[in-house]
Write a protein that holds these residues in place. Sequence first.
Motif, PDB file in Angstrom:
ATOM      1  N   ARG A 179      -2.402  -4.927 -18.969  1.00  0.00           N
ATOM      2  CA  ARG A 179      -1.813  -4.706 -17.641  1.00  0.00           C
ATOM      3  C   ARG A 179      -1.598  -3.218 -17.397  1.00  0.00           C
ATOM      4  O   ARG A 179      -1.905  -2.692 -16.326  1.00  0.00           O
ATOM      5  CB  ARG A 179      -0.507  -5.483 -17.567  1.00  0.00           C
ATOM      6  N   ASP A 180      -1.118  -2.508 -18.423  1.00  0.00           N
ATOM      7  CA  ASP A 180      -0.918  -1.061 -18.275  1.00  0.00           C
ATOM      8  C   ASP A 180      -2.231  -0.360 -17.951  1.00  0.00           C
ATOM      9  O   ASP A 180      -2.290   0.514 -17.084  1.00  0.00           O
ATOM     10  CB  ASP A 180      -0.381  -0.456 -19.579  1.00  0.00           C
ATOM     11  N   ARG A 181      -3.264  -0.774 -18.675  1.00  0.00           N
ATOM     12  CA  ARG A 181      -4.574  -0.145 -18.455  1.00  0.00           C
ATOM     13  C   ARG A 181      -5.066  -0.431 -17.027  1.00  0.00           C
ATOM     14  O   ARG A 181      -5.658   0.422 -16.363  1.00  0.00           O
ATOM     15  CB  ARG A 181      -5.561  -0.716 -19.485  1.00  0.00           C
ATOM     16  N   TYR A 182      -4.836  -1.647 -16.577  1.00  0.00           N
ATOM     17  CA  TYR A 182      -5.201  -2.036 -15.206  1.00  0.00           C
ATOM     18  C   TYR A 182      -4.451  -1.140 -14.212  1.00  0.00           C
ATOM     19  O   TYR A 182      -5.035  -0.581 -13.287  1.00  0.00           O
ATOM     20  CB  TYR A 182      -4.866  -3.513 -14.983  1.00  0.00           C
ATOM     21  N   HIS A 183      -3.139  -0.996 -14.410  1.00  0.00           N
ATOM     22  CA  HIS A 183      -2.319  -0.196 -13.483  1.00  0.00           C
ATOM     23  C   HIS A 183      -2.771   1.266 -13.473  1.00  0.00           C
ATOM     24  O   HIS A 183      -2.794   1.916 -12.428  1.00  0.00           O
ATOM     25  CB  HIS A 183      -0.842  -0.252 -13.870  1.00  0.00           C
ATOM     26  N   GLN A 184      -3.098   1.781 -14.655  1.00  0.00           N
ATOM     27  CA  GLN A 184      -3.534   3.186 -14.720  1.00  0.00           C
ATOM     28  C   GLN A 184      -4.771   3.419 -13.866  1.00  0.00           C
ATOM     29  O   GLN A 184      -4.850   4.367 -13.098  1.00  0.00           O
ATOM     30  CB  GLN A 184      -3.876   3.552 -16.164  1.00  0.00           C
ATOM     31  N   GLN A 185      -5.744   2.506 -14.005  1.00  0.00           N
ATOM     32  CA  GLN A 185      -6.967   2.638 -13.206  1.00  0.00           C
ATOM     33  C   GLN A 185      -6.645   2.447 -11.724  1.00  0.00           C
ATOM     34  O   GLN A 185      -7.134   3.182 -10.865  1.00  0.00           O
ATOM     35  CB  GLN A 185      -7.998   1.610 -13.687  1.00  0.00           C
ATOM     36  N   ALA A 186      -5.796   1.472 -11.422  1.00  0.00           N
ATOM     37  CA  ALA A 186      -5.447   1.181 -10.021  1.00  0.00           C
ATOM     38  C   ALA A 186      -4.774   2.391  -9.371  1.00  0.00           C
ATOM     39  O   ALA A 186      -4.963   2.664  -8.188  1.00  0.00           O
ATOM     40  CB  ALA A 186      -4.528  -0.039  -9.957  1.00  0.00           C
ATOM     41  N   GLY A 187      -4.005   3.126 -10.183  1.00  0.00           N
ATOM     42  CA  GLY A 187      -3.298   4.296  -9.662  1.00  0.00           C
ATOM     43  C   GLY A 187      -4.252   5.368  -9.150  1.00  0.00           C
ATOM     44  O   GLY A 187      -3.869   6.202  -8.317  1.00  0.00           O
ATOM     45  N   LEU A 188      -5.492   5.351  -9.611  1.00  0.00           N
ATOM     46  CA  LEU A 188      -6.459   6.368  -9.160  1.00  0.00           C
ATOM     47  C   LEU A 188      -6.942   6.102  -7.742  1.00  0.00           C
ATOM     48  O   LEU A 188      -7.502   6.979  -7.106  1.00  0.00           O
ATOM     49  CB  LEU A 188      -7.676   6.396 -10.104  1.00  0.00           C
ATOM     50  N   THR A 189      -6.789   4.874  -7.280  1.00  0.00           N
ATOM     51  CA  THR A 189      -7.431   4.510  -6.013  1.00  0.00           C
ATOM     52  C   THR A 189      -6.488   3.982  -4.941  1.00  0.00           C
ATOM     53  O   THR A 189      -6.934   3.692  -3.829  1.00  0.00           O
ATOM     54  CB  THR A 189      -8.475   3.398  -6.265  1.00  0.00           C
ATOM     55  N   GLY A 190      -5.222   3.803  -5.248  1.00  0.00           N
ATOM     56  CA  GLY A 190      -4.321   3.210  -4.242  1.00  0.00           C
ATOM     57  C   GLY A 190      -4.529   1.715  -4.083  1.00  0.00           C
ATOM     58  O   GLY A 190      -4.130   1.128  -3.076  1.00  0.00           O
ATOM     59  N   LEU A 191      -5.136   1.106  -5.084  1.00  0.00           N
ATOM     60  CA  LEU A 191      -5.452  -0.327  -5.025  1.00  0.00           C
ATOM     61  C   LEU A 191      -4.226  -1.196  -4.766  1.00  0.00           C
ATOM     62  O   LEU A 191      -4.311  -2.233  -4.129  1.00  0.00           O
ATOM     63  CB  LEU A 191      -6.093  -0.747  -6.361  1.00  0.00           C
ATOM     64  N   GLU A 192      -3.070  -0.751  -5.282  1.00  0.00           N
ATOM     65  CA  GLU A 192      -1.896  -1.614  -5.203  1.00  0.00           C
ATOM     66  C   GLU A 192      -1.001  -1.290  -3.987  1.00  0.00           C
ATOM     67  O   GLU A 192       0.129  -1.755  -3.911  1.00  0.00           O
ATOM     68  CB  GLU A 192      -1.114  -1.520  -6.520  1.00  0.00           C
ATOM     69  N   SER A 193      -1.534  -0.517  -3.073  1.00  0.00           N
ATOM     70  CA  SER A 193      -0.809  -0.235  -1.837  1.00  0.00           C
ATOM     71  C   SER A 193      -1.273  -1.239  -0.783  1.00  0.00           C
ATOM     72  O   SER A 193      -2.460  -1.347  -0.492  1.00  0.00           O
ATOM     73  CB  SER A 193      -1.137   1.200  -1.417  1.00  0.00           C
ATOM     74  N   ILE A 194      -0.319  -1.971  -0.223  1.00  0.00           N
ATOM     75  CA  ILE A 194      -0.663  -3.163   0.551  1.00  0.00           C
ATOM     76  C   ILE A 194      -0.284  -2.982   2.018  1.00  0.00           C
ATOM     77  O   ILE A 194       0.724  -2.369   2.347  1.00  0.00           O
ATOM     78  CB  ILE A 194       0.120  -4.374  -0.036  1.00  0.00           C
ATOM     79  N   ASN A 195      -1.082  -3.549   2.899  1.00  0.00           N
ATOM     80  CA  ASN A 195      -0.769  -3.668   4.320  1.00  0.00           C
ATOM     81  C   ASN A 195       0.604  -4.352   4.461  1.00  0.00           C
ATOM     82  O   ASN A 195       0.811  -5.433   3.933  1.00  0.00           O
ATOM     83  CB  ASN A 195      -1.901  -4.502   4.922  1.00  0.00           C
ATOM     84  N   SER A 196       1.506  -3.725   5.190  1.00  0.00           N
ATOM     85  CA  SER A 196       2.888  -4.221   5.172  1.00  0.00           C
ATOM     86  C   SER A 196       3.074  -5.565   5.886  1.00  0.00           C
ATOM     87  O   SER A 196       4.101  -6.228   5.710  1.00  0.00           O
ATOM     88  CB  SER A 196       3.837  -3.173   5.757  1.00  0.00           C
ATOM     89  N   LEU A 197       2.112  -5.991   6.689  1.00  0.00           N
ATOM     90  CA  LEU A 197       2.231  -7.313   7.318  1.00  0.00           C
ATOM     91  C   LEU A 197       1.890  -8.431   6.336  1.00  0.00           C
ATOM     92  O   LEU A 197       2.407  -9.551   6.428  1.00  0.00           O
ATOM     93  CB  LEU A 197       1.275  -7.420   8.520  1.00  0.00           C
ATOM     94  N   ALA A 198       0.998  -8.116   5.391  1.00  0.00           N
ATOM     95  CA  ALA A 198       0.448  -9.167   4.529  1.00  0.00           C
ATOM     96  C   ALA A 198       1.508  -9.919   3.717  1.00  0.00           C
ATOM     97  O   ALA A 198       1.505 -11.155   3.697  1.00  0.00           O
ATOM     98  CB  ALA A 198      -0.629  -8.576   3.617  1.00  0.00           C
TER      99      ALA A 198
END
Length: 388
Positions: free
Chosen positions: A254-273
């Motif tokens: 999970r940490d490794r996943y988060h580290q990679q995700a942090g490079l791209t903004g993957l975990e930033s979500i549309n606030s309506l969703a």
Amino acid sequence: MIDFDTILQRKGTNCHKWDSLVSEYGKDNDIIPMGIADMDFPCSDEILAALRKKIDERAFGYCEDPLDGLRELIVERYNARDYNITADDIVIATGVVYAINNVIRAFSKPGDKIVLPVPYYTPFRPLVEKNGCQVLECPMVIRNGRYEMDLAAIEDAVDERTTMFIFCNPHNPTGRIFDEDELREVADFCQRHALWIINDEIHADFTLNKPMRSILNISEYTRSHTFTFLSATKTFNLAGMKMSFGFITDPQCRDRYHQQAGLTGLESINSLAPEAVKAAYRSSALWEKGLIDYLRANCAYACQFIKERLPQITVYPNEGTYLLWLDMRNCGIEAEKLNEYLINEAHVQLNDGVYYGRQFAGYQRMNCALPLSQLREALERMEKALNR
Ligand SMILES: Cc1ncc(COP(=O)(O)O)c(C=O)c1O
């Protein structure tokens, strides 16, 4: 009783499913699109109310915590099945395809081989190849009238550069829900070859004709080596909202996943969703049950129609998803022209089989998530055009 029969006007609403036909066939075309996997049904009243409430706040800044209030709902929903997850296991993403890309980037190197059962959901191949990896095709073969994996066919082709297996269950495009012994075979194969498992379960709510188990909990190995991705977007017709989630039970992974995700903004979500997803999971159960019953009836209607009135087509009845996989090689139409023929002569658009693997010319995938009156009309148009 929830109304899935009323026809929703989607043409002219910047809707990919309908409006992608406009540039090529004009805005007055009367083609019924049954390709791309979204549904021609309005969302539940509960979702619409939650979105209206959010809109009334009149500002749409970044979410503080996209999973606020949602973690518990996800845990409850999936632990009522066999997932056995905790809130800590949940990861979030703007979409399942992005999330899979993130896993490939974090857990493979260019030059690696990634096993992909064929036919496959179209974006899987470019996800592998554009990350510099190689697809190792695992053929799916027809046994007992259904598609099954032929793992023995690739046993010798797997080597130390083979690092991952992309598994999709329920399977797009064949509609299979894999049996428990099939899950065990995939699990054993992955363990034998030390493969990570990307587990795309975006269609997991569409268990129309059979219950489903997740490969996540098939063995200790799969529990610590599987990246499972799901979403409410297919089930509740929210695909354009762009929000999915996943389960990664191993903290280091999970940490490794988060580290990679942090490079791209993957975990930033549309606030309506998140508001829509909370309303889906908290208070749309009746709508969801009605939907599944409606889709089951639609798919059964289409299968029966094809068997009786279009016997030149072989239809593979779906266990899950709302997609039917059709072998149309006996229709007397050149495989390369089949898609155009259906558009021009039947005014119906299906998805060409070659999207799902080069070897599937002459096949088509049909989306049955539309009001029954339109489905009936589409099938009658196909009957007229193909039985001429
Ligand atoms: C198997 C599968 N995975 C992923 C997706 C797309 O997911 P997302 O829109 O969350 O990227 C689809 C959409 O049809 C799908 O069928």
